[in-house]
Design a protein around this motif. Structure first.
Motif, PDB file in Angstrom:
ATOM      1  N   TYR A  76       0.835  -1.209   0.000  1.00 45.36           N
ATOM      2  CA  TYR A  76       0.000   0.000   0.000  1.00 45.36           C
ATOM      3  C   TYR A  76       0.869   1.258   0.000  1.00 45.36           C
ATOM      4  N   ALA A  77       1.856   1.314   0.876  1.00 43.03           N
ATOM      5  CA  ALA A  77       2.712   2.499   0.982  1.00 43.03           C
ATOM      6  C   ALA A  77       3.510   2.706  -0.300  1.00 43.03           C
ATOM      7  N   PHE A  78       4.037   1.624  -0.873  1.00 41.56           N
ATOM      8  CA  PHE A  78       4.782   1.737  -2.129  1.00 41.56           C
ATOM      9  C   PHE A  78       3.908   2.360  -3.220  1.00 41.56           C
ATOM     10  N   ALA A  79       2.702   1.835  -3.387  1.00 44.64           N
ATOM     11  CA  ALA A  79       1.820   2.327  -4.447  1.00 44.64           C
ATOM     12  C   ALA A  79       1.403   3.778  -4.199  1.00 44.64           C
ATOM     13  N   LYS A  80       1.083   4.091  -2.970  1.00 43.80           N
ATOM     14  CA  LYS A  80       0.622   5.440  -2.640  1.00 43.80           C
ATOM     15  C   LYS A  80       1.676   6.491  -2.982  1.00 43.80           C
ATOM     16  N   TYR A  81       2.900   6.247  -2.542  1.00 43.25           N
ATOM     17  CA  TYR A  81       3.927   7.280  -2.741  1.00 43.25           C
ATOM     18  C   TYR A  81       4.510   7.253  -4.146  1.00 43.25           C
ATOM     19  N   ALA A  82       4.498   6.087  -4.777  1.00 43.11           N
ATOM     20  CA  ALA A  82       4.938   6.035  -6.176  1.00 43.11           C
ATOM     21  C   ALA A  82       3.990   6.832  -7.066  1.00 43.11           C
TER      22      ALA A  82
END
Length: 285
Positions: A56-62
């Motif tokens: 989730y964090a990877f996708a959000k900030y990417a």
């Protein structure tokens, strides 16, 4: 990988993800729901591969840093060629927007979607305890009372009073005079006048109540569960009634439960008032 950036509340998220999951399955693309990676932890999907906070964090900030493109479905009935091209040609892509609609693919992969959103054992156990003790032959009616945001949604058109809900329930009972009825009332109004429903409905039915019932042949239950438990409970009913809402719609999806959306509260309740998920989900208000 298609990261689905869900919007709205729980059942909006289920439907939105279901459409994109079905599109991804058809085109060989893996999907992941942002919302069910960390929120609404009531379903099987929450414990599947990729559904975790790290992804989730990877996708959000990417997406925020524009390292991956975003396919937006923000316009109703708009062409989707550009969004589909992005989802087909990029290794990672964010997909967002309420107006993603792949009805035929959703139905094609409906059983897989239902498997993903199977309720966790603890949710099922809680609901089973609340529905335990009914006598054989009881007809289960699930009532979804939507208040809160419905006071302003669509100009308050579907914001109904307790008196109006009681009249609809009485009409349902009149359609089934030979059967005892268990009424499960769920909703988002913490100040619901439960006593009013018990007083008004108890004398309505002509048969003896189930053990633990309120009298007059009715078993009136206010489950007071969390959203996952309420959804699971409604999905186990024989009929559903409520204002137009994705909550009652998704509840009907699990077992194809007949659902009456109260679009005109003054119209008489008839057998023909009830529809089924495969039709109704194409006609969300």
């Amino acid at each position: 990988m298609i990261f689905v950036h869900d919007k709205g509340q729980m059942c909006n998220n289920i439907l939105q993800y279901g459409h994109l999951y079905a599109w991804g399955r058809e085109h060989g693309r893996e999907t992941m729901s942002m919302r069910f990676a960390y929120k609404y932890q009531y379903f099987n999907i929450c414990h599947t591969r990729r559904h975790n906070f790290l992804t989730y964090a990877f996708a959000k900030y990417a997406a925020k840093l524009k390292l991956i493109p975003t396919a937006s479905f923000d316009e109703e009935d708009a062409p989707t060629d550009q969004q589909e091209h992005l989802m087909l040609t990029h290794r990672f892509v964010m997909a967002e927007g309420w107006y993603v609609r792949y009805y035929d693919l959703f139905l094609k992969y409906k059983q897989e979607i239902l498997q993903l959103f199977t309720f966790l054992p603890e949710v099922q156990a809680s609901v089973a305890a609340k529905m335990n003790g009914e006598q054989e032959g009881v007809l289960r009616l699930g009532i979804h009372i939507r208040r809160g945001d419905y006071k302003t949604f669509n100009g308050g058109k579907f914001f109904y009073s307790d008196e109006q809900y009681v009249k609809v329930i009485q009409q349902f009972i009149a359609l089934h005079p030979e059967q005892p009825v268990a009424i499960y009332i769920c909703g988002n109004d913490p100040k619901l006048d439960k006593g009013y429903y018990r007083r008004k409905l108890a004398p309505s039915a002509p048969v003896s109540p189930p053990q633990g019932g309120v009298g007059g042949g009715l078993h009136i239950i206010f489950p007071d569960g969390n959203p996952g438990e309420d959804l699971c409970l409604l999905s186990q009913c024989d009929y559903l009634i409520g204002p137009p809402s994705t909550f009652s719609l998704v509840a009907s999806m699990y077992r194809d439960v007949p659902l009456c959306w109260l679009t005109d509260i003054n119209s008489p309740l008839l057998p023909a008032s009830f529809g089924h998920f495969d039709y109704l989900f194409r006609h969300i208000i």
